[in-house]
Design a protein around this motif. Structure first.
Motif, PDB file in Angstrom:
ATOM      1  N   LEU A 167       0.827  -1.207   0.000  1.00 32.57           N
ATOM      2  CA  LEU A 167       0.000   0.000   0.000  1.00 32.57           C
ATOM      3  C   LEU A 167       0.861   1.258   0.000  1.00 32.57           C
ATOM      4  CD1 LEU A 167      -2.724  -1.129   2.542  1.00 32.57           C
ATOM      5  CD2 LEU A 167      -3.130  -0.529   0.146  1.00 32.57           C
ATOM      6  N   ALA A 168       1.943   1.240   0.756  1.00 28.03           N
ATOM      7  CA  ALA A 168       2.830   2.406   0.825  1.00 28.03           C
ATOM      8  C   ALA A 168       3.462   2.707  -0.528  1.00 28.03           C
ATOM      9  CB  ALA A 168       3.912   2.182   1.876  1.00 28.03           C
ATOM     10  N   LEU A 169       3.682   1.655  -1.344  1.00 29.34           N
ATOM     11  CA  LEU A 169       4.301   1.831  -2.662  1.00 29.34           C
ATOM     12  C   LEU A 169       3.269   2.099  -3.758  1.00 29.34           C
ATOM     13  CD1 LEU A 169       7.037  -0.938  -2.558  1.00 29.34           C
ATOM     14  CD2 LEU A 169       7.416   1.515  -2.638  1.00 29.34           C
ATOM     15  N   ALA A 266     -11.354   1.667  -2.693  1.00 27.60           N
ATOM     16  CA  ALA A 266     -10.719   2.603  -3.612  1.00 27.60           C
ATOM     17  C   ALA A 266      -9.935   3.684  -2.859  1.00 27.60           C
ATOM     18  CB  ALA A 266     -11.766   3.260  -4.513  1.00 27.60           C
ATOM     19  N   ASP A 267      -9.957   3.641  -1.536  1.00 25.83           N
ATOM     20  CA  ASP A 267      -9.298   4.649  -0.697  1.00 25.83           C
ATOM     21  C   ASP A 267      -8.044   4.029  -0.082  1.00 25.83           C
ATOM     22  OD1 ASP A 267      -8.482   6.470   1.247  1.00 25.83           O
ATOM     23  OD2 ASP A 267     -10.534   7.004   1.826  1.00 25.83           O
ATOM     24  N   ALA A 271      -7.227   2.119   3.610  1.00 25.45           N
ATOM     25  CA  ALA A 271      -6.695   0.760   3.701  1.00 25.45           C
ATOM     26  C   ALA A 271      -5.514   0.704   4.660  1.00 25.45           C
ATOM     27  CB  ALA A 271      -6.285   0.267   2.316  1.00 25.45           C
ATOM     28  N   ILE A 272      -4.627   1.701   4.556  1.00 28.39           N
ATOM     29  CA  ILE A 272      -3.485   1.773   5.469  1.00 28.39           C
ATOM     30  C   ILE A 272      -3.969   1.918   6.908  1.00 28.39           C
ATOM     31  CG2 ILE A 272      -1.482   3.156   6.144  1.00 28.39           C
ATOM     32  CD1 ILE A 272      -1.135   3.851   3.157  1.00 28.39           C
ATOM     33  N   LYS A 273      -4.983   2.761   7.101  1.00 30.55           N
ATOM     34  CA  LYS A 273      -5.513   3.012   8.440  1.00 30.55           C
ATOM     35  C   LYS A 273      -6.133   1.760   9.036  1.00 30.55           C
ATOM     36  CE  LYS A 273      -8.802   5.933  10.957  1.00 30.55           C
ATOM     37  NZ  LYS A 273      -9.832   7.003  10.837  1.00 30.55           N
ATOM     38  N   VAL A 274      -6.878   1.002   8.226  1.00 28.68           N
ATOM     39  CA  VAL A 274      -7.555  -0.187   8.752  1.00 28.68           C
ATOM     40  C   VAL A 274      -6.548  -1.270   9.138  1.00 28.68           C
ATOM     41  CG1 VAL A 274      -7.965  -1.531   6.625  1.00 28.68           C
ATOM     42  CG2 VAL A 274      -9.667  -1.536   8.444  1.00 28.68           C
ATOM     43  N   LEU A 288     -10.550  -7.534   0.698  1.00 31.62           N
ATOM     44  CA  LEU A 288      -9.956  -6.656  -0.301  1.00 31.62           C
ATOM     45  C   LEU A 288      -9.670  -5.313   0.347  1.00 31.62           C
ATOM     46  CD1 LEU A 288      -9.163  -6.105  -3.265  1.00 31.62           C
ATOM     47  CD2 LEU A 288     -11.506  -5.341  -3.644  1.00 31.62           C
ATOM     48  N   LEU A 289      -8.395  -5.001   0.502  1.00 34.64           N
ATOM     49  CA  LEU A 289      -7.994  -3.769   1.176  1.00 34.64           C
ATOM     50  C   LEU A 289      -7.997  -2.578   0.225  1.00 34.64           C
ATOM     51  CD1 LEU A 289      -5.060  -5.358   3.152  1.00 34.64           C
ATOM     52  CD2 LEU A 289      -7.149  -4.437   4.178  1.00 34.64           C
ATOM     53  N   TYR A 290      -7.490  -2.802  -0.998  1.00 34.48           N
ATOM     54  CA  TYR A 290      -7.362  -1.666  -1.934  1.00 34.48           C
ATOM     55  C   TYR A 290      -7.315  -2.169  -3.372  1.00 34.48           C
ATOM     56  CZ  TYR A 290      -5.453   2.400  -4.347  1.00 34.48           C
ATOM     57  OH  TYR A 290      -5.259   3.438  -5.213  1.00 34.48           O
ATOM     58  N   VAL A 291      -7.928  -1.409  -4.275  1.00 37.60           N
ATOM     59  CA  VAL A 291      -7.837  -1.718  -5.706  1.00 37.60           C
ATOM     60  C   VAL A 291      -7.918  -0.422  -6.505  1.00 37.60           C
ATOM     61  CG1 VAL A 291     -10.332  -2.107  -5.943  1.00 37.60           C
ATOM     62  CG2 VAL A 291      -8.767  -3.120  -7.604  1.00 37.60           C
TER      63      VAL A 291
END
Length: 332
Positions: A167-169, A266-267, A271-274, A288-291
């Motif tokens: 996610l960070a990348l 989509a946020d 996702a990082i926060k969760v 699904l954390l992020y797409v």
């Protein structure tokens, strides 16, 4: 024996491989079964599948599914570069990489990072057990702080979280699941394969021999007691007709039924926060954390032709004298 045929005209048995040599009860074997189911339901043609792996218990997995597909077992931690090269040479292949927490987060961390930042079109499955099973149970880089080895040693180092790193990348698809949750894993695998770009799927997969005891945070009992699903994920393949009204901004191929916290995949910041909140509360957040479906993949960015490079002739691959002179003039 299953006799029902999928859209490729194949029975489910066509997606099986050799008999497993992993320990009885290993979470990796469950993941293999989930991949067989996902590939069968998608109707993937075996000759268009490339199974890639490095070194470790997890990297034996490709031998256990779709025996007639292409496969390459590479050097420890080097699966991403091999996958990148194979994909650029033939974009018609579906690249399915299977790695482990050591192969990814330790010796392979550098290549893992660069595959993500390039957004290579690959489904990257991490069979994550937090331990080095082939070398008798040492902590891997994903072992949680304070987790306890079978022999009693306590991990004093901060873990590398593959999903948080991805996610960070800015990875275009990030998800996490548990090997024992086939209802969630199968649609996530299908969605990851359908995604254009790097799809990271970190699957917690307990090691029954070295990391399934009290004190482990990657045991069957710990995960079952601490798993918090953020979404009930359903995947609708592009070839199935669906009659649904779509709201603006909705991802058409991945349908989420929200449970509990209203998580927007989509946020990226959400996702990082969760993940951070789950870690602080001692929960394993799955789903699904992020797409991001709009990000160009590496081959598109680099203008790689759709036609496989292996099919191009010498004349098509070699610059003419005028083209070479024009190219060199750009450096004058």
């Amino acid at each position: 024996m299953s006799t029902a045929l999928n859209r490729a005209g194949l029975a489910r048995d066509a997606y099986k491989g050799a008999a497993t040599t992993l320990c009885a009860g290993c979470g990796h074997n469950s993941i293999t079964n989930h991949m067989v189911k996902a590939l069968y339901e998608l109707g993937v043609e075996p000759h268009l599948l490339a199974k890639m792996s490095g070194i470790g218990c997890s990297s034996k997995t490709p031998a256990y599914f779709v025996e007639t597909a292409h496969g390459f077992n590479g050097v420890h931690g080097r699966m991403p570069s091999l996958t990148t090269g194979a994909h650029l040479a033939n974009r018609q292949l579906i690249m399915l990489g299977v790695s482990g927490d050591g192969d990814t987060a330790s010796i392979g961390l550098g290549q893992f990072l660069h595959m993500i930042r390039r957004n290579v079109d690959c489904t990257y499955i991490i069979e994550d057990n937090g331990t080095y099973g082939l070398t008798k149970g040492q902590f891997s880089a994903t072992a949680d702080l304070g987790s306890v080895q079978k022999k009693g040693a306590v991990n004093t180092f901060q873990p590398i979280d593959p999903c948080a790193v991805a996610l960070a990348l800015g990875c275009s698809f990030v998800a996490r699941s548990f090997s024992g949750d086939g209802k969630q894993v199968v649609p996530l695998i299908k969605a990851a394969i359908a995604h254009r770009g790097t799809a990271i799927l970190d699957i917690i997969s307990p090691c029954v021999t070295f990391n399934d005891h009290d004190g482990s945070t990657k045991s069957y009992s710990w995960v079952k007691d601490h798993e918090e699903s953020i979404a009930d994920v359903s995947f609708i393949p592009f070839f199935e007709e669906v009659h649904v009204d779509y709201e603006p901004g909705t991802v058409r191929d991945i349908v989420l039924k929200k449970l509990g916290e209203d998580h927007d995949p989509a946020d990226r910041q959400a996702a990082i926060k969760v993940i951070e909140e789950g870690r602080a509360e001692g929960h394993l957040v799955t789903g699904l954390l992020y797409v991001d479906t709009k990000m160009d993949d590496f081959a598109t960015t680099e203008h790689i032709p759709q036609r496989p490079l292996k099919d191009l002739s010498q004349d098509e691959l070699r610059l003419s004298r005028d083209q070479f002179s024009q190219f060199m003039s750009e450096f004058a």
